[in-house]
Design a protein around this motif. Sequence first.
Motif, PDB file in Angstrom:
ATOM      1  N   ALA A   1       0.740  -1.184   0.092  1.00  0.00           N
ATOM      2  CA  ALA A   1      -0.007   0.000  -0.030  1.00  0.00           C
ATOM      3  C   ALA A   1       0.886   1.132  -0.014  1.00  0.00           C
ATOM      4  N   VAL A   2       1.852   1.348   0.892  1.00  0.00           N
ATOM      5  CA  VAL A   2       2.956   2.368   0.908  1.00  0.00           C
ATOM      6  C   VAL A   2       3.535   2.648  -0.623  1.00  0.00           C
ATOM      7  N   ALA A   3       3.784   1.713  -1.244  1.00  0.00           N
ATOM      8  CA  ALA A   3       4.620   1.712  -2.545  1.00  0.00           C
ATOM      9  C   ALA A   3       3.806   2.080  -3.538  1.00  0.00           C
ATOM     10  N   LYS A   4       2.348   1.636  -3.540  1.00  0.00           N
ATOM     11  CA  LYS A   4       1.164   2.093  -4.453  1.00  0.00           C
ATOM     12  C   LYS A   4       0.995   3.676  -4.185  1.00  0.00           C
ATOM     13  N   GLN A   5       0.813   3.936  -2.930  1.00  0.00           N
ATOM     14  CA  GLN A   5       0.357   5.204  -2.793  1.00  0.00           C
ATOM     15  C   GLN A   5       1.645   6.358  -3.296  1.00  0.00           C
ATOM     16  N   LYS A   6       2.802   5.877  -2.878  1.00  0.00           N
ATOM     17  CA  LYS A   6       4.021   6.668  -3.366  1.00  0.00           C
ATOM     18  C   LYS A   6       4.027   6.844  -4.867  1.00  0.00           C
ATOM     19  N   ILE A   7       3.772   5.721  -5.480  1.00  0.00           N
ATOM     20  CA  ILE A   7       3.836   5.622  -7.145  1.00  0.00           C
ATOM     21  C   ILE A   7       2.619   6.624  -7.761  1.00  0.00           C
ATOM     22  N   ASP A   8       1.320   6.612  -6.938  1.00  0.00           N
ATOM     23  CA  ASP A   8       0.254   7.681  -7.447  1.00  0.00           C
ATOM     24  C   ASP A   8       0.746   9.069  -7.272  1.00  0.00           C
ATOM     25  N   TYR A   9       1.305   9.163  -5.773  1.00  0.00           N
ATOM     26  CA  TYR A   9       1.936  10.479  -5.826  1.00  0.00           C
ATOM     27  C   TYR A   9       2.989  11.073  -7.011  1.00  0.00           C
ATOM     28  N   ASP A  10       3.701  10.231  -7.251  1.00  0.00           N
ATOM     29  CA  ASP A  10       4.921  10.512  -8.198  1.00  0.00           C
ATOM     30  C   ASP A  10       4.193  10.478  -9.660  1.00  0.00           C
ATOM     31  N   GLY A  11       3.189  10.143 -10.116  1.00  0.00           N
ATOM     32  CA  GLY A  11       2.561   9.865 -11.512  1.00  0.00           C
ATOM     33  C   GLY A  11       3.421   8.673 -11.943  1.00  0.00           C
ATOM     34  N   PHE A  12       3.848   7.898 -11.519  1.00  0.00           N
ATOM     35  CA  PHE A  12       4.835   6.673 -12.340  1.00  0.00           C
ATOM     36  C   PHE A  12       3.930   5.932 -13.088  1.00  0.00           C
ATOM     37  N   ILE A  13       4.094   5.667 -14.305  1.00  0.00           N
ATOM     38  CA  ILE A  13       3.407   4.665 -14.861  1.00  0.00           C
ATOM     39  C   ILE A  13       4.309   3.416 -15.219  1.00  0.00           C
ATOM     40  N   ASP A  14       3.868   2.262 -14.910  1.00  0.00           N
ATOM     41  CA  ASP A  14       4.516   0.769 -14.973  1.00  0.00           C
ATOM     42  C   ASP A  14       4.243   0.379 -16.371  1.00  0.00           C
ATOM     43  N   GLY A  15       5.380   0.432 -17.253  1.00  0.00           N
ATOM     44  CA  GLY A  15       5.316   0.128 -18.727  1.00  0.00           C
ATOM     45  C   GLY A  15       5.861  -1.082 -18.881  1.00  0.00           C
ATOM     46  N   THR A  16       6.432  -1.833 -17.765  1.00  0.00           N
ATOM     47  CA  THR A  16       7.191  -2.915 -18.044  1.00  0.00           C
ATOM     48  C   THR A  16       6.012  -4.284 -18.178  1.00  0.00           C
ATOM     49  N   ASP A  17       4.900  -4.178 -17.560  1.00  0.00           N
ATOM     50  CA  ASP A  17       4.142  -5.388 -17.363  1.00  0.00           C
ATOM     51  C   ASP A  17       2.710  -4.921 -18.026  1.00  0.00           C
ATOM     52  N   ARG A  18       2.235  -5.311 -19.376  1.00  0.00           N
ATOM     53  CA  ARG A  18       1.042  -4.776 -19.687  1.00  0.00           C
ATOM     54  C   ARG A  18      -0.098  -5.545 -19.074  1.00  0.00           C
ATOM     55  N   LYS A  19       0.039  -6.708 -18.510  1.00  0.00           N
ATOM     56  CA  LYS A  19      -0.874  -7.697 -17.821  1.00  0.00           C
ATOM     57  C   LYS A  19      -1.207  -6.874 -16.660  1.00  0.00           C
ATOM     58  N   GLN A  20      -2.365  -6.810 -16.342  1.00  0.00           N
ATOM     59  CA  GLN A  20      -2.684  -6.090 -15.031  1.00  0.00           C
ATOM     60  C   GLN A  20      -2.960  -7.462 -14.064  1.00  0.00           C
ATOM     61  N   PRO A  21      -2.428  -7.048 -12.789  1.00  0.00           N
ATOM     62  CA  PRO A  21      -2.810  -8.128 -11.615  1.00  0.00           C
ATOM     63  C   PRO A  21      -4.299  -8.326 -11.647  1.00  0.00           C
ATOM     64  N   THR A  22      -4.630  -9.509 -10.810  1.00  0.00           N
ATOM     65  CA  THR A  22      -6.027  -9.502 -10.614  1.00  0.00           C
ATOM     66  C   THR A  22      -6.286  -9.968  -9.033  1.00  0.00           C
ATOM     67  N   GLY A  23      -5.756  -8.795  -8.368  1.00  0.00           N
ATOM     68  CA  GLY A  23      -5.901  -8.956  -7.187  1.00  0.00           C
ATOM     69  C   GLY A  23      -7.035  -7.813  -6.285  1.00  0.00           C
ATOM     70  N   VAL A  24      -6.736  -7.598  -5.183  1.00  0.00           N
ATOM     71  CA  VAL A  24      -7.731  -6.725  -4.496  1.00  0.00           C
ATOM     72  C   VAL A  24      -7.071  -5.231  -4.577  1.00  0.00           C
ATOM     73  N   ASN A  25      -7.828  -4.172  -4.757  1.00  0.00           N
ATOM     74  CA  ASN A  25      -6.844  -2.746  -5.007  1.00  0.00           C
ATOM     75  C   ASN A  25      -6.921  -2.440  -3.521  1.00  0.00           C
TER      76      ASN A  25
END
Length: 159
Positions: free
Chosen positions: A118-142
């Motif tokens: 959750a901390v990693a995801k929040q930091k990525i959202d703040y920074d506006g980082f886009i993960d272009g390495t993996d096009r397949k989306q994970p199927t877990g819980v947000n």
Amino acid sequence: MVFLSIANWVRSRGPDEIWRKRRVFKLAAHYIGRRRNCYSVAVRNVHRALVYATKARQLKKQDMIDLWNTRITAACEQHNITYYTLKEGLDRSNIMLDRKSLSDLAAWEPRTFECLAAVAKQKIDYDGFIDGTDRKQPTGVNLNLKDVMLEAWLKENKK
């Protein structure tokens, strides 16, 4: 042992040869038959075994790295985040954990791993980082950082 001429010193192979052979025979002690008793056979088998042992140490390290990556990837998919995004978010948050630590947390302390994700995801959202390495989306819980905060957990336990 005192040698009066250099020729006698060169021809003397006694103690050194005994200890060299003894080292090989000690390594071959658990073999069966001539592989343990005959030096010329034992030395070949011991050398081959030492080569395999050297390769096995490298393979063991690689197997452990693969296991750690598998555990982390599986835990990341549960929390709807990719491994690369998790590592990038933790690095940007100055949380320096290696593969072994992350895999141990994923396997034995899933709530802690959930908080880290959750901390990693929040930091990525703040920074506006886009993960272009993996096009397949994970199927877990947000994940939401507010859902896994320590204060909320403490309030639940006090009631």
